[in-house]
Design a protein around this motif. Sequence first.
Motif, PDB file in Angstrom:
ATOM      1  N   ARG A 215      11.864  62.432 133.002  1.00 19.51           N
ATOM      2  CA  ARG A 215      12.606  63.600 132.512  1.00 19.51           C
ATOM      3  C   ARG A 215      13.506  64.176 133.611  1.00 19.51           C
ATOM      4  O   ARG A 215      14.626  64.615 133.346  1.00 19.51           O
ATOM      5  CB  ARG A 215      11.629  64.658 131.997  1.00 19.51           C
ATOM      6  CG  ARG A 215      10.978  64.300 130.658  1.00 19.51           C
ATOM      7  CD  ARG A 215      10.246  65.487 130.068  1.00 19.51           C
ATOM      8  NE  ARG A 215       9.740  65.198 128.732  1.00 19.51           N
ATOM      9  CZ  ARG A 215       8.466  64.949 128.428  1.00 19.51           C
ATOM     10  NH1 ARG A 215       7.547  64.956 129.388  1.00 19.51           N
ATOM     11  NH2 ARG A 215       8.109  64.691 127.186  1.00 19.51           N
ATOM     12  N   HIS A 218      16.458  61.985 133.980  1.00 21.44           N
ATOM     13  CA  HIS A 218      17.326  62.231 132.827  1.00 21.44           C
ATOM     14  C   HIS A 218      18.169  63.493 133.061  1.00 21.44           C
ATOM     15  O   HIS A 218      19.382  63.492 132.819  1.00 21.44           O
ATOM     16  CB  HIS A 218      16.465  62.385 131.571  1.00 21.44           C
ATOM     17  CG  HIS A 218      17.226  62.734 130.328  1.00 21.44           C
ATOM     18  ND1 HIS A 218      17.743  61.782 129.469  1.00 21.44           N
ATOM     19  CD2 HIS A 218      17.559  63.947 129.795  1.00 21.44           C
ATOM     20  CE1 HIS A 218      18.362  62.388 128.469  1.00 21.44           C
ATOM     21  NE2 HIS A 218      18.264  63.699 128.630  1.00 21.44           N
ATOM     22  N   LYS A 221      20.962  63.029 135.379  1.00 21.74           N
ATOM     23  CA  LYS A 221      21.935  62.059 134.865  1.00 21.74           C
ATOM     24  C   LYS A 221      21.913  60.745 135.641  1.00 21.74           C
ATOM     25  O   LYS A 221      22.907  60.009 135.696  1.00 21.74           O
ATOM     26  CB  LYS A 221      23.349  62.647 134.827  1.00 21.74           C
ATOM     27  CG  LYS A 221      23.457  63.905 133.968  1.00 21.74           C
ATOM     28  CD  LYS A 221      24.891  64.340 133.787  1.00 21.74           C
ATOM     29  CE  LYS A 221      24.969  65.669 133.039  1.00 21.74           C
ATOM     30  NZ  LYS A 221      24.262  65.665 131.748  1.00 21.74           N
ATOM     31  N   LYS A 224      19.530  58.007 131.156  1.00 23.76           N
ATOM     32  CA  LYS A 224      19.558  58.725 129.898  1.00 23.76           C
ATOM     33  C   LYS A 224      18.480  58.114 129.004  1.00 23.76           C
ATOM     34  O   LYS A 224      18.501  56.914 128.721  1.00 23.76           O
ATOM     35  CB  LYS A 224      20.917  58.626 129.217  1.00 23.76           C
ATOM     36  CG  LYS A 224      20.992  59.415 127.905  1.00 23.76           C
ATOM     37  CD  LYS A 224      22.354  59.261 127.247  1.00 23.76           C
ATOM     38  CE  LYS A 224      22.402  60.039 125.929  1.00 23.76           C
ATOM     39  NZ  LYS A 224      23.697  59.833 125.226  1.00 23.76           N
ATOM     40  N   LEU A 225      17.524  58.929 128.603  1.00 29.59           N
ATOM     41  CA  LEU A 225      16.467  58.483 127.700  1.00 29.59           C
ATOM     42  C   LEU A 225      16.946  58.636 126.264  1.00 29.59           C
ATOM     43  O   LEU A 225      17.514  59.669 125.905  1.00 29.59           O
ATOM     44  CB  LEU A 225      15.199  59.312 127.928  1.00 29.59           C
ATOM     45  CG  LEU A 225      14.600  59.247 129.340  1.00 29.59           C
ATOM     46  CD1 LEU A 225      13.483  60.267 129.490  1.00 29.59           C
ATOM     47  CD2 LEU A 225      14.091  57.846 129.655  1.00 29.59           C
ATOM     48  N   ILE A 252      16.761  53.134 127.411  1.00 30.96           N
ATOM     49  CA  ILE A 252      17.142  53.845 128.631  1.00 30.96           C
ATOM     50  C   ILE A 252      18.522  53.348 129.040  1.00 30.96           C
ATOM     51  O   ILE A 252      18.846  52.166 128.931  1.00 30.96           O
ATOM     52  CB  ILE A 252      16.102  53.605 129.748  1.00 30.96           C
ATOM     53  CG1 ILE A 252      16.429  54.448 130.984  1.00 30.96           C
ATOM     54  CG2 ILE A 252      16.004  52.124 130.126  1.00 30.96           C
ATOM     55  CD1 ILE A 252      15.308  54.437 132.024  1.00 30.96           C
TER      56      ILE A 252
END
Length: 259
Positions: A215, A218, A221, A224-225, A252
């Motif tokens: 997380r 993510h 950046k 990106k999940l 991903i």
Amino acid sequence: MNIETNFNLEATPERVYSLMKLIEMKRYTQEELKQLVHPISKEGELNKVLKYLTDCKWISKNSHNQYELHFEKKYLETIDLFRKRLNSILFDGDKTIFYMFTEWVVTNDERILGIKVNDYTKENSDLVREGKINFHLQWRLWARFLGFGNLHNKIFIPNPSDRIKDIIDFYHHEQSLDKPIPLNVFLNWLITKCPELKNCLVDNNISTFLSLAFRELHDQKIIKLEYHQDFPYIWYLTSSMFHEIDRQVTHINLRGDQD
């Protein structure tokens, strides 16, 4: 390239890096190095750092009794590049006591946040090996440096996001970038580079602190999940009502730095 992960307490990441930078600039004898680092470091500490570097085969003595460097200079430009290079080779070879400590910590759940680092061996007696009863002292320094988490009031907070980011950056040529890839494909690749994370993946569930790391990457950046409807392989993060990625992930997208 090898790394000796049975660290001694005197060979801190900062001392190891600083001494290598000195030897990179010029070949010095041990006595000359002693004069350069005095009074910052005691002679016994210097000797142990030199022994550590020699054990790793990152330095050696030439015929003039001077230390020579055997480490890629481009990875000594900054301490971050140095860390990234170490992470790329960290757990090659046998499973050491450092590996055992790290694997046990990152695969735990929130319960470990109530355990002080110096009580780890009381919780898991398998962590006492080779007479290194106080190995937690050097483990916490190197674990923090290598990106496995942070230390706060004697409590280690696992978060391997920096470790994973280093791996993505260093091995970016092995993965497709800027396009979604199935998460199961990425995870199979990741655990070949980070075997300590293998037990963080159980029955398509991702452990607490690996979920935290994903997380965070993510949000930064770096990755990106994504959840793709009807894709057959679904992975489940530890639930978080405060994050845009709650649980289900199928793909991903790697956006790591490309050198």
